[in-house]
Each structure stands twice: as structure tokens, then as C-alpha cells.
Design an enzyme around this catalytic site. Sequence first.
Site, PDB file in Angstrom:
ATOM      1  N   CYS A 134       0.146   3.187   0.538  1.00 56.62           N
ATOM      2  CA  CYS A 134       1.253   3.537   1.433  1.00 56.62           C
ATOM      3  C   CYS A 134       1.119   4.976   1.902  1.00 56.62           C
ATOM      4  O   CYS A 134       1.151   5.257   3.106  1.00 56.62           O
ATOM      5  CB  CYS A 134       2.588   3.326   0.731  1.00 56.62           C
ATOM      6  SG  CYS A 134       4.016   3.649   1.797  1.00 56.62           S
ATOM      7  N   GLU A 207       0.869  -4.485   0.469  1.00 54.00           N
ATOM      8  CA  GLU A 207       1.216  -3.876   1.750  1.00 54.00           C
ATOM      9  C   GLU A 207       1.099  -4.909   2.876  1.00 54.00           C
ATOM     10  O   GLU A 207       1.971  -5.001   3.739  1.00 54.00           O
ATOM     11  CB  GLU A 207       0.293  -2.688   2.057  1.00 54.00           C
ATOM     12  CG  GLU A 207       0.667  -1.401   1.363  1.00 54.00           C
ATOM     13  CD  GLU A 207       1.832  -0.693   2.038  1.00 54.00           C
ATOM     14  OE1 GLU A 207       2.459  -1.277   2.945  1.00 54.00           O
ATOM     15  OE2 GLU A 207       2.123   0.447   1.650  1.00 54.00           O
TER      16      GLU A 207
END
Length: 220
Positions: A134, A207
Site C-alpha cells: 500500500c 490489494e
Amino acid sequence: MSLFDDLRSAALPDWDDYTRHPFVEQLGAGTLPLAAFQDYLIQDYLFLIQFARANALAAFKSRRLEDIQHSADALATTLAETDLHVRLTASWGIDRSQLDAAPEKQATVAYTRYVLDCGQVGDQLDLNVALAPCAIGYAEIGARLAPRLEEQPEHPYRDWIAEYASEEFQQAARDAIAHLDVLAARSLTEQRFEEVATVFRTATRLESAFWQQALDGAVE
């Protein structure tokens, strides 16, 4: 080569799936349905709350002031990100109290609790590797999509792209890469690399699932 470069190479198909996911490509082209972006942004606000907790956990688990400072800086970056989410959702008539009351969806829970679990069970390296997709991936995506803003002056997702292409966020990503190398220099062995590569690969896949959740939510 940094540890991040090695981790990305070890998970390259997953990394490409994440950073070039259809959600990202549609967002960059300005063709992403607004419903998908809205669903994503609300869930990402909830995600960032847990991400902030993870950075606070990293500070708690630190024994060196430099590590505490890195975690504090990362926490500040995360909190600043929430300002973008609050500003954009407010433009749709959704205030902060409604954001806070929104239920977490499955992919949001799966990803955030995985990161926190890495921090609770593992060490500083485990946690920072779990945070890396991230912290670093969004900067990579923002930098790649930034030229679209010149091509499309009225780009519908200008604020989001500009946030992650900004020098502040790019510097935060560089700091995250450098800090991984600091942690690796203290404890990384061949066996540990395989362990953290698994962590990195899993977080990267989560993700992608987070992007997909938004696309799926737009057609429900």
C-alpha cells in the site's frame, strides 16, 4: 537493489495484477464508474483507520528512536490521506459520521486484519513488509497515472491521482523503501527472505482483491 526490489521481483505477477488492475486502469483513463470509486473511497477510509493502527503498532514494537520516528511519519501520512477521503465524500453529501458508521466489507476486513496480524505475531520486518504494497504501490500508481492529468484537464479523478503523485507521498514511499533496507540489514537471512516474500505476496494479492471489491460493488 533494495529489499523492496527483491520482494517485487519475487511477486512480480501479483504486483502487476495489483498496480495495473482494471480498477486502476479505468481510474487512470477516467472511465471508472463513479459508483465503483465511491464504494472504494468509503472502504478505503475504513481501511486507513486500520492502517493507522498498524503504523502505531509498528511504533509500539520499535526499540530504536529512528524506527519510532519512521512509524510516526508513516502514521502522519496515513492520517493526511483521510483528509482527501473526507473531502471527496463530503462533496457527495456523505459526512464523517456516515463514513465512520459504514460497515467494513469482506476484502477490507481480510486485508487490514492480515496486516495487523503480521504485526502482532511477527516482528518489525514482517509488519513493514505487510504495509509496503500500500505505502509504496500507491506512489507507483500515482506517478504512472500523473501524465493523464495533463492529457485530460477535466479528469474526474484528478484529486485522487494528484494526491498519490504528490512529492509528499512519493517521499513517503521512498522512506518506506529505505526503512525496509534498514530493518533487513539487522535480521534478514535467506530463510527470512522467503518468509517475508510470502507476506509481501499475500498483502499484494489482498490489494488486488480490494480493488475488485469496488468494481463488484458497483454492479450489485
